[in-house]
Design a protein around this motif. Structure first.
Motif: not given
Length: 70
Positions: A21-46
């Motif tokens: 998990i740490a390696k996977r998170e290190a490859r990802r860049g930082p979240l862009k403000e106002d571009k990515v909703f952190e809980h998007g998949p949870a919102k869709f499922l709900f």
């Protein structure tokens, strides 16, 4: 020193999982403000579950009304 002290300790499943998990998170860049909703998949499922429940209730109500049940 004994063989047990010289041999490297085997990693537990939890440690291996945490490292992956740490390696996977290190490859990802930082979240862009106002571009990515952190809980998007949870919102869709709900929203999907709520919609499914509402549609199911309406369908059952229609079937009951059509068959004359009250």
């Amino acid at each position: 020193m004994t063989e047990e002290e010289l041999a490297p300790r085997k990693k537990s499943y939890e440690e291996k999982f945490a490292e992956r998990i740490a390696k996977r998170e290190a490859r990802r860049g930082p979240l862009k403000e106002d571009k990515v909703f952190e809980h998007g998949p949870a919102k869709f499922l709900f929203m999907f579950i709520i919609g499914f429940v509402i549609l199911t209730h309406v369908a059952i109500l229609i079937v009951m009304m059509a068959s004359g049940m009250r």
